[in-house]
Design a protein around this motif. Structure first.
Motif, PDB file in Angstrom:
ATOM      1  N   THR A  98       0.843  -1.195   0.000  1.00  0.00           N
ATOM      2  CA  THR A  98       0.000   0.000   0.000  1.00  0.00           C
ATOM      3  C   THR A  98       0.875   1.241   0.000  1.00  0.00           C
ATOM      4  O   THR A  98       1.827   1.330   0.794  1.00  0.00           O
ATOM      5  CB  THR A  98      -0.926   0.035   1.234  1.00  0.00           C
ATOM      6  N   LEU A 142      -2.934   3.760  -3.127  1.00  0.00           N
ATOM      7  CA  LEU A 142      -2.739   2.695  -4.120  1.00  0.00           C
ATOM      8  C   LEU A 142      -2.517   1.379  -3.385  1.00  0.00           C
ATOM      9  O   LEU A 142      -1.666   1.289  -2.498  1.00  0.00           O
ATOM     10  CB  LEU A 142      -1.536   3.015  -5.007  1.00  0.00           C
ATOM     11  N   ARG A 164      -1.735  -2.658  -4.074  1.00  0.00           N
ATOM     12  CA  ARG A 164      -1.242  -3.593  -5.101  1.00  0.00           C
ATOM     13  C   ARG A 164      -1.080  -4.984  -4.491  1.00  0.00           C
ATOM     14  O   ARG A 164      -0.444  -5.150  -3.441  1.00  0.00           O
ATOM     15  CB  ARG A 164       0.094  -3.116  -5.660  1.00  0.00           C
ATOM     16  N   ARG A 175      -2.065  -6.849  -9.601  1.00  0.00           N
ATOM     17  CA  ARG A 175      -3.336  -6.138  -9.759  1.00  0.00           C
ATOM     18  C   ARG A 175      -3.407  -4.989  -8.760  1.00  0.00           C
ATOM     19  O   ARG A 175      -3.059  -5.149  -7.586  1.00  0.00           O
ATOM     20  CB  ARG A 175      -4.514  -7.083  -9.601  1.00  0.00           C
ATOM     21  N   THR A 176      -3.911  -3.835  -9.243  1.00  0.00           N
ATOM     22  CA  THR A 176      -3.825  -2.594  -8.471  1.00  0.00           C
ATOM     23  C   THR A 176      -5.173  -1.881  -8.454  1.00  0.00           C
ATOM     24  O   THR A 176      -5.942  -1.946  -9.420  1.00  0.00           O
ATOM     25  CB  THR A 176      -2.758  -1.669  -9.087  1.00  0.00           C
TER      26      THR A 176
END
Length: 545
Positions: free
Chosen positions: A470, A526, A528, A534-535
Motif C-alpha cells: 500500500t 494505491l 497492489r 493487480r492494483t
C-alpha cells in the motif's frame, strides 16, 4: 433493500474539531414520504392515480405548461394507464433533479406557480376573425378565435405551440421561472409593457424578460427587443440600458439583439425551479463515500455533512436554550426517477450559544445499487415544520448538484478500493464501520494544531494471506501545476486478513503530518497485490492548514 436508510447520526460540535451531544436521526426511505411533505406527497399520489385511471386530459392539462414538444408527442403516443404513470414519473423526476428536490416537491411547486399565474395573468377574450381584414387584431395570434395568421417582429414562438393555454406570456414565465426579483411596468401611447428581471439566484442564469401588449391589441406577449415595448419608462430604461437593448444601429447592436433573441428562446424552452434563499449558507462541506455492502452487490453510501452552527441558529421567541435546526435533503436520480433519498431535519437545543466556528454535522447511510447517478443535495436552516416554496426567498441554504458513479466493488479476481474517509483526530467518533470508529471530516482540513491524518478505507478482492503493498501519497497541488510535484509518501507491506467472507480488508491509518508543509494536496491511496500486480487506486483532496 436498495434505497433504504440504514443508519444516521447527528453531532453538535462546539468547536471545529470536537463534538458534544448527539441526536437520534429519522429519515425516509425512497418509497416513503417525509411527514413534513405529506401534503405534496398526497397531491402527487392523486396526480399519478389520475394518470393510471385513464384521465389523461386532466393530467396533460397540468403537464403542458412546461412540457417540451418531444414530451407532447410522446404523451400522445401512450395508450395505457401503466405507460402514462411511467411517463409522469419520468417527467417530474427529470425536473426534480434540476430542482434539487423530489418529484412530489417539484410537482407541488408547479401547482403553486400555476394557480398564481391563472389568478394574476389570465388571457382576455379576443375578437373573432373569420377572414383576413384590416383589423389589426386579426393579424396576430388570436387565442380566442384559434387563428394565427402572422406574427409581429419580436413575438416569441413559444406562444404558437401554446394557444390553448388561458394565461398570457407573463403567466408562462411565472410557471417556468417563478416570481421575478424585480418587475417594472411601463406605458406609452401605443401600448403597455413590462420588464421582469431575474437576478440568477440559486445557480440559475440571470434573465431580463420583456413583455408587450403589441400596440395595445393583445394580452402581454414575450418580445425580443426593448424596441417592441413601445413605451419609455425610467425604471425599465435603467434595467434595459445595462443589457444594451436600446441600441438601434451598428454591428454591436445587431449582435446584441441576436444574443437577446437566443436568451428569449432559452427562457421559453427551459425551467428554473431552484430554491432561492435569502441567505446563502456558506461554509458547508459534504462527502459521499461508497463502500461495498456486506450482504449484496450494491454500495453503502455514507453521507457526511457539516455546516456552521452560527448560520443555523433560530431566533428565540422567548428566553430559553439556544436552538439550532439543520435540514438535509439528498436525492439520487437515474433515467427512471429517484433511486435513493433521505430527507431529515435535526433540531438541537443547548444551554448556551455555541462558540464561533462551531459546526453542526450529520452522518447518514444509504443503500444504493451500482450505476451512474445525478444527485441533488440541499442543506438548509429549517425554520418551519413544512418546507417553504422553492422561490420564496426564505431561510438560509445551499444547493449542490453533481454526478456520482458507483461501480461494483466486489468483482471476482479484481482488486478494488472504497472511498477514502477522512477523520478529525481527537474528536468523538460519529461513524463506525468494521470495528473502526471515526469522526468524519468532510472539510478534509487537517488543522495545524493536530497535524495527524486519520484515514479509513476498504480493499476488496483479497484472499487470506495475500501480500499487499500500500502506498499513501500526498502530492502538492501547487507543485503539480509546474510539473514538479512535492510528494510525501507512506508505504506499507502486509498480509491481508479479510474481515468477512466477501474478502473485504478494512484499513484504519493514523498518519503523522508534522513534517508536511501547509498547503493543498491530492491524497492518493494505491493498493497492489504482489502475487499478480493487480492494483486499485482512489484519491481525494486534502488541506493542511
Amino acid at each position: 433493500m436498495f434505497g433504504g436508510l440504514l443508519a444516521a447520526a447527528f453531532v453538535l460540535a462546539p468547536r471545529p474539531w470536537a463534538a458534544a451531544g448527539r441526536l437520534a436521526a429519522q429519515a425516509a426511505p425512497v418509497d416513503d414520504c417525509p411527514s413534513r411533505r405529506a401534503a405534496a406527497c398526497a397531491a402527487y399520489a392523486a396526480h399519478l392515480e389520475a394518470a393510471r385511471a385513464g384521465d389523461p386530459d386532466s393530467v396533460w392539462a397540468v403537464l403542458r405548461y412546461v412540457a417540451s414538444a418531444a414530451e407532447a408527442r410522446a404523451w400522445r403516443g401512450l395508450s395505457s394507464g401503466v405507460e402514462r404513470v411511467a411517463f409522469v414519473r419520468r417527467f417530474w423526476a427529470r425536473r426534480a433533479a434540476a430542482f434539487a428536490g423530489y418529484p412530489e416537491e417539484r410537482y407541488a411547486e408547479h401547482l403553486r406557480r400555476l394557480a398564481k399565474a391563472r389568478a394574476l395573468f389570465p388571457r382576455g377574450p379576443r375578437p373573432v376573425c373569420k377572414s383576413l381584414s384590416y383589423n389589426p387584431a386579426c393579424m396576430f395570434p388570436t387565442n380566442f378565435a384559434g387563428m394565427a395568421v402572422a406574427y409581429p417582429p419580436g413575438v416569441n414562438a413559444w406562444i404558437r405551440s401554446r394557444k390553448e393555454l388561458r394565461i398570457d406570456d407573463r403567466g408562462l414565465a411565472l410557471v417556468r421561472h417563478g416570481e421575478p426579483d424585480r418587475r417594472s411596468e411601463c406605458r406609452g401611447p401605443a401600448g403597455a409593457g413590462e420588464v421582469w428581471v431575474y437576478a440568477g439566484r440559486g445557480g440559475a442564469p440571470p434573465r431580463v424578460l420583456l413583455f408587450s401588449t403589441v400596440g395595445g391589441v393583445f394580452d402581454f406577449v414575450l418580445v425580443n427587443s426593448a424596441l417592441d415595448l413601445e413605451c419609455d419608462d425610467v425604471d425599465a430604461a435603467e434595467y434595459l440600458g445595462v443589457r444594451g437593448l436600446h441600441a438601434r444601429g451598428g454591428a454591436d447592436a445587431l449582435r446584441r439583439r441576436l444574443e437577446v433573441q437566443r436568451e428569449v428562446a432559452d427562457a421559453a424552452s427551459t425551467e428554473t425551479a431552484l430554491p432561492a434563499y435569502a441567505v446563502a449558507l456558506a461554509g458547508v462541506s459534504f462527502d459521499l463515500l461508497d463502500f461495498a455492502e456486506a450482504d449484496g452487490g450494491g454500495s453503502e453510501v455514507t453521507v457526511a455533512v457539516t455546516a456552521p452552527a452560527a448560520a443555523l441558529r433560530l431566533p428565540l421567541e422567548r428566553p430559553g436554550p439556544a436552538r439550532y435546526r439543520l435540514a438535509v435533503a439528498l436525492a439520487l436520480f437515474d433515467s427512471t426517477g429517484v433511486v435513493a433519498r433521505l430527507d431529515t431535519v435535526r433540531d438541537a437545543a443547548v444551554g448556551a450559544p455555541l462558540a464561533p466556528g462551531a459546526l453542526l454535522s450529520g452522518v447518514f447511510r444509504l443503500s444504493v445499487p451500482p450505476g451512474s447517478y445525478a444527485y441533488a443535495l440541499r442543506v438548509e436552516r429549517d425554520t418551519a415544520p413544512a418546507a417553504a416554496p422553492a422561490d420564496s426567498g426564505a431561510g438560509a441554504g445551499l444547493v449542490t448538484r453533481g454526478t456520482l458513479a458507483l461501480g461494483p466493488l466486489r468483482v471476482p479476481g479484481e482488486v478494488r478500493i472504497s472511498a477514502l474517509a477522512i477523520g478529525r483526530a481527537g474528536a468523538p467518533a460519529d461513524w463506525s464501520r468494521a470495528g473502526a470508529r471515526l469522526a468524519l471530516n468532510p472539510t478534509h482540513v487537517v488543522p495545524l494544531g493536530s497535524r495527524r491524518l486519520e484515514l479509513y478505507y476498504e480493499a476488496y478482492g483479497l484472499a487470506e494471506g495475500d501480500v499487499v503493498e500500500t502506498e499513501i501519497l500526498l502530492e502538492s497541488e501547487r507543485r503539480r501545476l509546474f510539473r514538479r510535484p512535492d510528494r510525501i509518501a507512506f508505504r506499507f507491506r502486509e498480509a491481508a486478513h479479510p474481515a468477512d467472507p466477501a474478502a473485504a480488508v478494512a484499513a484504519f491509518r493514523s498518519l503523522d503530518l508534522r513534517q508536511t508543509p501547509p498547503g493543498d494536496y491530492r491524497l492518493r491511496v494505491l493498493v497492489r497485490r504482489i502475487a499478480d500486480g493487480r492494483t486499485a487506486v482512489r484519491e481525494t483532496a486534502l488541506h493542511v492548514r
